[in-house]
Scaffold this active site. Structure first.
Site, PDB file in Angstrom:
ATOM      1  CG  HIS A 264      -1.712  -1.064   1.043  1.00  0.00           C
ATOM      2  ND1 HIS A 264      -3.060  -0.057   0.528  1.00  0.00           N
ATOM      3  CD2 HIS A 264      -2.250  -2.466   1.678  1.00  0.00           C
ATOM      4  CE1 HIS A 264      -3.663  -1.876   0.127  1.00  0.00           C
ATOM      5  NE2 HIS A 264      -3.767  -3.288   1.089  1.00  0.00           N
ATOM      6  CG  ASP A 317      -3.512  -4.338   4.124  1.00  0.00           C
ATOM      7  OD1 ASP A 317      -2.179  -3.540   5.487  1.00  0.00           O
ATOM      8  OD2 ASP A 317      -4.401  -4.141   4.825  1.00  0.00           O
ATOM      9  CD  GLU A 318      -5.877  -6.095   1.119  1.00  0.00           C
ATOM     10  OE1 GLU A 318      -6.860  -6.428   1.031  1.00  0.00           O
ATOM     11  OE2 GLU A 318      -5.354  -4.804   0.897  1.00  0.00           O
ATOM     12  CB  VAL A 319       2.225  -7.809   2.063  1.00  0.00           C
ATOM     13  CG1 VAL A 319       3.846  -7.624   1.424  1.00  0.00           C
ATOM     14  CG2 VAL A 319       2.417  -6.670   3.101  1.00  0.00           C
ATOM     15  CD  GLU A 368      -3.710  -9.356   6.570  1.00  0.00           C
ATOM     16  OE1 GLU A 368      -4.010  -8.166   4.757  1.00  0.00           O
ATOM     17  OE2 GLU A 368      -3.777  -8.348   6.999  1.00  0.00           O
TER      18      GLU A 368
END
Length: 524
Positions: A264, A317-319, A368
């Site tokens: 992000h 998150d969301e890596v 996460e």
């Protein structure tokens, strides 16, 4: 629990109960207070406020927090009506007693208050006690909800007097996330959101400042970072950010700043392209580049001068680590350091945590990080649950703290999630041990910004955020088991928000749905 009642307040409370006042044991539709206080008793008389309703206190209000809060309350209860100042009145003012002179706003501060509104036998003062000025602000909010404009007499009245309210929050962290990367939010919009939070006793503004799409905040240590803003007019200066923090603090709201790493973060590279793995593969941040961590250190150093809350949010998150393995110089670095991509993700998060710790912060990370390497996280980590159920239970069993924001129930951008679902979402689901329950520090509703800006943010937040606010404030045994029990009371609160200038949507329909047709505010 809140502080013990003073002897004088205890005597008054007992007297009122003995005088046949009604004690509310469950959420009742006859009451309009939102969120429901811990303990409420009331009578059957009417009081009328003096046209010169006064604040009385011996509290040394050095920063004006109490006085400003009182003045805002008086303005709210008048709602721009012209009040007849010549009418006889039975309530002359509000006497406020605050025990502690400490005005430092931090996590876990005592927010309890005790409020007594007398019978109308003779002109008198209402009485508000709190341990801190921030508890007193909550008491002022509750008092404001007892007041109504009598359209016939043109005065402010309190019905069902006398009142005795003893109140304290269930959770210390009661948050709302705003996202200024997906859409820039002008400062007046952010301030309006903060004001509306106080009406529902939410106390933490999670400011998701930057993300892939834009980097709107000035960072003096690395001034080119805000080259990633959408435009030069869609930026926040350091002074702007400090003003948001000050504005919130005076209203009892902490600001939790977030810098979401290592994913992000594409917008960072518009000012410093070397932060990208490559021009063609631009996030997550380059884990192999020492400059990446120097920039992060500079950001957190600058944050520490603005954002005084004990926590900072580091995302995590969301890596998607594929850029690391497909970029030659990073792939070479991974091999040299005997790391695979998941180990490199762990390395980045833990190093970022250490940087934050060096600046005096405790850390919040998205779940996460816990799901992948929870036993490696700093013990000063708060895990932010968002993916679904069951995570909070695992987090607290490991001894770490948790904030609940499970997306299926508390994401405001999910327009098909109804207020009833917001109300019924229980942060302590399947957490039965008292020591583990204490590790759930609270919850947060999240207003992600992909489809909101200044034009529609309020009606997307409200009234569904209020449903979660009661879950986070009101003792568990006072919460309604069926949301239909509180529909009328929430509808009343939604109309109150409208009257205060907050564009809260009707209860019926999906998030931010318009009214379906003509009708009273109270039945929509």
């Amino acid at each position: 629990m809140g502080k013990m009642l003073s002897e004088a307040f205890l005597i008054i409370t007992v007297a009122l109960v003995l005088a046949n006042t009604v004690v509310v044991k469950v959420s009742g539709q006859s009451l309009t207070i939102w969120p429901m206080p811990a303990t409420v008793s009331y009578g059957q008389s009417h009081l009328y406020l003096s046209g010169n309703f006064k604040l009385s206190t011996e509290y040394v209000d050095s920063s004006g927090i109490l006085k400003d809060g009182f003045n805002r309350m008086v303005s709210l209860i008048k709602m721009d009506h012209v009040v007849d100042a010549n009418r006889s009145a039975s309530l002359l003012g509000l006497h406020v007693v605050i025990s502690s002179p400490n005005e430092q706003l931090q996590y876990g501060i005592d927010e309890s208050y005790n409020l007594m509104v007398p019978s109308p036998e003779k002109p008198a003062y209402a009485h508000l006690e709190a341990q801190t000025v921030y508890g007193a602000l909550h008491g002022l909010q509750t008092f404001s909800q007892l007041c109504h404009f009598n359209i016939k007499r043109k005065v402010i009245e309190i019905q069902m007097a006398p009142w005795t309210i003893i109140d304290h929050p269930r959770f210390s962290f009661r948050g709302l996330l705003i996202d200024t990367s997906r859409h820039y939010l002008p400062l007046p919009v952010i301030k309006n959101v903060i004001d509306s939070m106080t009406y529902a006793k939410l106390n933490a503004l999670h400011w998701h400042i930057v993300d892939t799409q834009s980097f709107p905040l000035e960072i003096p240590s690395y001034p080119k970072l805000w080259n990633g803003a959408y435009s030069t007019s869609e930026r926040y200066t350091v002074a702007d950010a400090a003003e948001v923090v000050s504005y919130a603090q005076k209203r009892g709201v902490n600001v939790l700043a977030e810098v979401d790493v290592p994913g992000h973060a594409l917008s960072w590279g518009f000012g410093y392209p070397s932060l990208w793995p490559s021009k063609d593969c631009q996030q997550p941040l380059d884990v192999s580049n020492e400059f990446t961590f120097k920039v992060l250190d500079g950001i957190l150093s600058d944050f520490s001068k603005i954002f005084k809350f004990k926590f900072v949010h580091l995302g995590g998150d969301e890596v998607d680590t594929s850029c690391w393995t497909t970029t030659p110089h990073i792939s070479k670095w991974l091999k040299k350091n005997h790391l695979n991509e998941s180990q490199a993700y762990e390395y980045f998060v833990l190093r970022a945590q250490n940087i934050a710790l060096s600046h005096g912060y405790e850390i919040v990370n998205w779940e996460e990080t816990f799901n992948n390497f929870g036993n490696k996280l700093s013990r000063k980590t708060v895990v932010h649950n968002w993916l679904g159920g069951g995570v909070a239970q695992k987090v607290v069993a490991s001894g770490l703290r948790c904030i609940v924001s499970n997306q299926d129930k508390w994401y405001l951008d999910h327009l098909d999630t109804t207020w009833e679902e917001f109300y019924l979402n229980e942060p302590l689901t399947n957490i039965t041990k008292l020591n583990e329950q204490k590790l759930v520090i609270g919850g947060e509703v999240c207003m992600w910004g992909e489809t909101v800006d200044g034009s529609d943010i309020e009606q997307t937040i409200w009234p569904r955020a209020a449903a979660a606010a009661e879950r986070l404030w009101t003792p568990y045994d006072k919460l309604a088991k069926n949301p239909r029990q509180v529909t009328k009371r929430l509808a009343y609160f939604r109309c109150l928000l409208n009257q205060r200038g907050v564009a809260a949507a009707p209860l019926d329909g999906q998030g931010r749905s318009p009214p379906v047709g003509p009708g009273s505010c109270y039945v929509q």
